[in-house]
Design an enzyme around this catalytic site. Structure first.
Site, PDB file in Angstrom:
ATOM      1  N   ASP A   1       0.862  -1.181   0.000  1.00 43.02           N
ATOM      2  CA  ASP A   1       0.000   0.000   0.000  1.00 43.02           C
ATOM      3  C   ASP A   1       0.894   1.224   0.000  1.00 43.02           C
ATOM      4  OD1 ASP A   1      -3.249   0.226   1.050  1.00 43.02           O
ATOM      5  OD2 ASP A   1      -2.031   2.032   0.785  1.00 43.02           O
TER       6      ASP A   1
ATOM      7  N   LYS B   1      -0.436   3.208   7.165  1.00 40.76           N
ATOM      8  CA  LYS B   1      -1.206   1.962   7.221  1.00 40.76           C
ATOM      9  C   LYS B   1      -0.247   0.762   7.291  1.00 40.76           C
ATOM     10  CE  LYS B   1      -5.526   0.969   4.863  1.00 40.76           C
ATOM     11  NZ  LYS B   1      -6.126   0.941   3.537  1.00 40.76           N
TER      12      LYS B   1
ATOM     13  N   THR C   1     -13.562  -4.018  -7.969  1.00 40.83           N
ATOM     14  CA  THR C   1     -14.784  -4.082  -8.776  1.00 40.83           C
ATOM     15  C   THR C   1     -14.663  -3.070  -9.910  1.00 40.83           C
ATOM     16  OG1 THR C   1     -16.034  -4.707  -6.832  1.00 40.83           O
ATOM     17  CG2 THR C   1     -17.306  -3.797  -8.661  1.00 40.83           C
TER      18      THR C   1
ATOM     19  N   GLU D   1     -14.437 -10.286  -6.161  1.00 42.14           N
ATOM     20  CA  GLU D   1     -14.563 -10.774  -4.783  1.00 42.14           C
ATOM     21  C   GLU D   1     -16.008 -10.560  -4.327  1.00 42.14           C
ATOM     22  OE1 GLU D   1     -12.217 -12.444  -2.891  1.00 42.14           O
ATOM     23  OE2 GLU D   1     -14.158 -12.669  -1.938  1.00 42.14           O
TER      24      GLU D   1
ATOM     25  N   GLY E   1     -26.860   0.258   2.525  1.00 46.87           N
ATOM     26  CA  GLY E   1     -25.730   1.188   2.553  1.00 46.87           C
ATOM     27  C   GLY E   1     -24.437   0.467   2.255  1.00 46.87           C
TER      28      GLY E   1
ATOM     29  N   CYS F   1     -20.451  -0.690  -1.279  1.00 49.58           N
ATOM     30  CA  CYS F   1     -20.580  -1.431  -2.544  1.00 49.58           C
ATOM     31  C   CYS F   1     -21.899  -1.223  -3.280  1.00 49.58           C
ATOM     32  CB  CYS F   1     -20.359  -2.908  -2.278  1.00 49.58           C
ATOM     33  SG  CYS F   1     -18.778  -3.191  -1.460  1.00 49.58           S
TER      34      CYS F   1
ATOM     35  N   LYS G   1     -24.028  -1.609   8.848  1.00 52.93           N
ATOM     36  CA  LYS G   1     -24.391  -2.985   9.217  1.00 52.93           C
ATOM     37  C   LYS G   1     -23.564  -3.376  10.428  1.00 52.93           C
ATOM     38  CE  LYS G   1     -22.568  -6.406   6.869  1.00 52.93           C
ATOM     39  NZ  LYS G   1     -22.223  -7.352   5.808  1.00 52.93           N
TER      40      LYS G   1
HETATM   41  C1  UGA Z   1     -21.980  -6.554  -0.442  1.00 57.61           C
HETATM   42  C2  UGA Z   1     -22.283  -7.942  -1.021  1.00 57.61           C
HETATM   43  O1  UGA Z   1     -23.203  -8.638  -0.177  1.00 57.61           O
HETATM   44  C3  UGA Z   1     -20.991  -8.775  -1.172  1.00 57.61           C
HETATM   45  O2  UGA Z   1     -21.290 -10.011  -1.796  1.00 57.61           O
HETATM   46  C4  UGA Z   1     -20.010  -7.979  -2.032  1.00 57.61           C
HETATM   47  O3  UGA Z   1     -18.764  -8.661  -2.160  1.00 57.61           O
HETATM   48  C5  UGA Z   1     -19.747  -6.638  -1.403  1.00 57.61           C
HETATM   49  O4  UGA Z   1     -20.987  -5.923  -1.287  1.00 57.61           O
HETATM   50  C6  UGA Z   1     -18.782  -5.890  -2.298  1.00 57.61           C
HETATM   51  O5  UGA Z   1     -19.128  -5.623  -3.451  1.00 57.61           O
HETATM   52  O6  UGA Z   1     -17.615  -5.699  -1.904  1.00 57.61           O
HETATM   53  P1  UGA Z   1     -21.506  -5.593   2.022  1.00 57.61           P
HETATM   54  O7  UGA Z   1     -21.742  -4.248   1.388  1.00 57.61           O
HETATM   55  O8  UGA Z   1     -20.315  -5.789   2.863  1.00 57.61           O
HETATM   56  O9  UGA Z   1     -21.462  -6.740   0.875  1.00 57.61           O
HETATM   57  O10 UGA Z   1     -22.754  -5.921   2.979  1.00 57.61           O
HETATM   58  P2  UGA Z   1     -24.169  -6.666   2.835  1.00 57.61           P
HETATM   59  O11 UGA Z   1     -24.248  -7.676   3.895  1.00 57.61           O
HETATM   60  O12 UGA Z   1     -24.423  -7.113   1.462  1.00 57.61           O
HETATM   61  O13 UGA Z   1     -25.181  -5.483   3.201  1.00 57.61           O
HETATM   62  C7  UGA Z   1     -25.347  -4.350   2.356  1.00 57.61           C
HETATM   63  C8  UGA Z   1     -26.520  -3.528   2.821  1.00 57.61           C
HETATM   64  O14 UGA Z   1     -27.737  -4.226   2.596  1.00 57.61           O
HETATM   65  C9  UGA Z   1     -26.518  -3.205   4.314  1.00 57.61           C
HETATM   66  O15 UGA Z   1     -26.920  -1.871   4.492  1.00 57.61           O
HETATM   67  C10 UGA Z   1     -27.516  -4.173   4.909  1.00 57.61           C
HETATM   68  O16 UGA Z   1     -28.109  -3.711   6.094  1.00 57.61           O
HETATM   69  C11 UGA Z   1     -28.526  -4.249   3.781  1.00 57.61           C
HETATM   70  N1  UGA Z   1     -29.352  -5.477   3.806  1.00 57.61           N
HETATM   71  C12 UGA Z   1     -28.804  -6.688   3.560  1.00 57.61           C
HETATM   72  C13 UGA Z   1     -30.716  -5.365   4.052  1.00 57.61           C
HETATM   73  O17 UGA Z   1     -31.253  -4.259   4.280  1.00 57.61           O
HETATM   74  N2  UGA Z   1     -31.482  -6.496   4.028  1.00 57.61           N
HETATM   75  C14 UGA Z   1     -30.957  -7.705   3.779  1.00 57.61           C
HETATM   76  O18 UGA Z   1     -31.723  -8.706   3.771  1.00 57.61           O
HETATM   77  C15 UGA Z   1     -29.586  -7.817   3.549  1.00 57.61           C
END
Ligand code: UGA
Length: 432
Positions: free
Chosen positions: A30, A35, A122, A151, A260, A263, A324
């Protein structure tokens, strides 16, 4: 194998640490020296359960190294992973690829013999072609195979997602590169994960299409939740009833605040943007983006309604503010819109989050961080459960609040409305 991970953000750091745990020698690079110093002291700049222990174990075994010296790391690697950020460009919706191309230009200088360069960042469809052009340009003999290997890990569950993914997607038409990538992932494939080899552009698009689909699923159930609120149905029953259909599936059907994180909001916008270049109108994804933006406003308005529009001097407590649980990430969290709105209307806001105080709220004089649940909830008028951390799941609210009339607005539907009613606590959830 000998690997080099460029970029120690979420994806680069987690993948680097986990690859080293599978027995590979990994150099994580990095250009942020601070970091790298932290990592060399065994300190992790992100909150990710379990990462700390695996990192220390592999540093000790001399399989995992952190450096700012890209040339050194590249020289010591057979496979080079580009894991730098692709944020949304300012004043546009497109992914900013400047970090990716900066890295590609440096690699062009340092790579002298056959190497595989993998994009884990991505990136929009056909970015791999551009990277290949940089690496193999000006009559240089083609010595690099550029592969796309998106990923799919989630923050807060990253290690489990890395070790037990549903699938590993590798985009390349090179048989040699595919063979090497497959053997790198062999320990993971052996645990029953599917290995899918496709074209490079195919892999790039699988990533965006997957994130946009999950965002669509969430927005869909959130809009159905709005209908449930008006028609007196519990959204949990709808999610459950729908999820029993295997064609639909029960995951990512939890209604809540707007989705949120770093991603979904960024990738949905970038997908619409790249589709425009290919003269394709992704009207569904466009609507999802709009619906999600609107959701934050809907929730803030619902808070006004719950408080009969008397917001001034009301004590409001937020439990959790991150997007989350199990992460300290605040990017695109609904709290970032809700808290300032309520603060502007004169509410006195306290918040507690297991990952500590947030710089995002420092400028608001009527927004205070509390170190524990008791001080956050004491004598409050309204508790908003914003993030479903485990420690919020079995609370005795009467004991915490210590006053008669208070309201709970549970944005994650953790608690039962029936039990709340039995306990004579005024309770509101999402879509119920
Ligand atoms: C997301 C994807 O799930 C991963 O597969 C992907 O690799 C990642 O983006 C990325 O592109 O790097 P992430 O953003 O870490 O992962 O978290 P999630 O668990 O997907 O949650 C995303 C948002 O959706 C959160 O705000 C969560 O609260 C919301 N969510 C999720 C809901 O409101 N309801 C659900 O049933 C699931």
């Amino acid at each position: 194998m000998r690997l080099c991970m460029i970029g120690t953000g979420y994806v680069g750091l987690v993948s680097g640490v986990c690859f080293s745990d599978l027995g590979n020698t990994v150099h994580c690079v990095d250009n942020d020296k601070k970091k790298i110093n932290l990592l060399n002291q065994g300190k992790i700049p992100i909150h990710e359960p379990g990462l700390d222990e695996i990192l220390k174990r592999n540093v000790k075994q001399k399989r995992l190294f952190f450096t700012s010296d890209l040339k050194l790391a590249v020289n010591k690697a057979d496979i080079i992973f580009i894991c730098v950020g692709t944020p949304t460009k300012k004043k546009s919706n497109s992914a900013d690829l400047k970090y990716v191309f900066q890295v590609a230009k440096k690699l062009r200088k340092y790579i002298k013999k056959y190497r595989i360069v993998v994009t884990k960042s991505t990136v929009p469809v056909s970015t791999g072609d551009k990277i290949e052009k940089i690496l193999n340009s000006k009559g240089r003999k083609k010595i690099v195979d550029v592969v796309s290997n998106p990923e799919f890990l989630r923050e807060g569950e990253a290690i489990r997602d890395f070790v037990y993914p549903d699938r590993v997607v590798v985009g390349t038409n090179s048989k040699k590169a595919n063979r090497i990538m497959k053997s790198l992932y062999l320990p993971i494939i052996k645990k029953k994960s599917r290995y899918f080899n496709t074209s490079r552009k195919g892999a790039e698009l699988v990533k965006y299409a997957s994130n946009a689909f999950l965002a669509t699923k969430i927005s869909y159930i959130n809009e159905i939740a709005n209908l449930c609120e008006k028609s007196g149905v519990d959204i949990k029953d709808i999610s459950f009833g729908m999820g029993l259909d295997q064609r639909i599936g029960d995951r990512f059907l939890r209604a809540g605040p707007a989705y949120g994180g770093s991603c979904f909001p960024k990738d949905t916008k970038a997908l619409v943007d790249v589709a425009k270049i290919f003269k394709t109108d992704l009207s569904i994804v466009k609507t999802v983006i709009k619906s999600n933006e609107n959701r934050k406003k809907i929730l803030a308005n619902r808070v006004y309604k719950i408080l009969n529009n008397k917001i001034k001097n009301k004590n409001i407590t937020f439990l959790g503010v991150t997007f989350k649980p199990n992460t300290d990430d605040m990017r695109e969290a609904s709290s970032l819109l809700m808290i300032p709105r309520l603060s502007k209307k004169g509410a006195k806001i306290r918040y507690y989050d297991p990952t500590g105080k947030k710089k995002e709220f420092e400028k608001f004089t009527n927004v205070k961080f509390c170190k524990d649940l008791s001080s956050a909830c004491l004598k409050t008028d309204l508790i908003i459960i914003h993030t479903e951390w485990n420690e919020f799941k079995f609370l005795n609210f009467k004991r915490l609040v210590k006053k008669k009339n208070f309201i709970i607005y549970d944005l994650r539907n953790i608690y039962s409305p029936i039990k709340m009613n039995q306990n004579k606590i005024k309770y509101f959830g999402i879509g119920r």
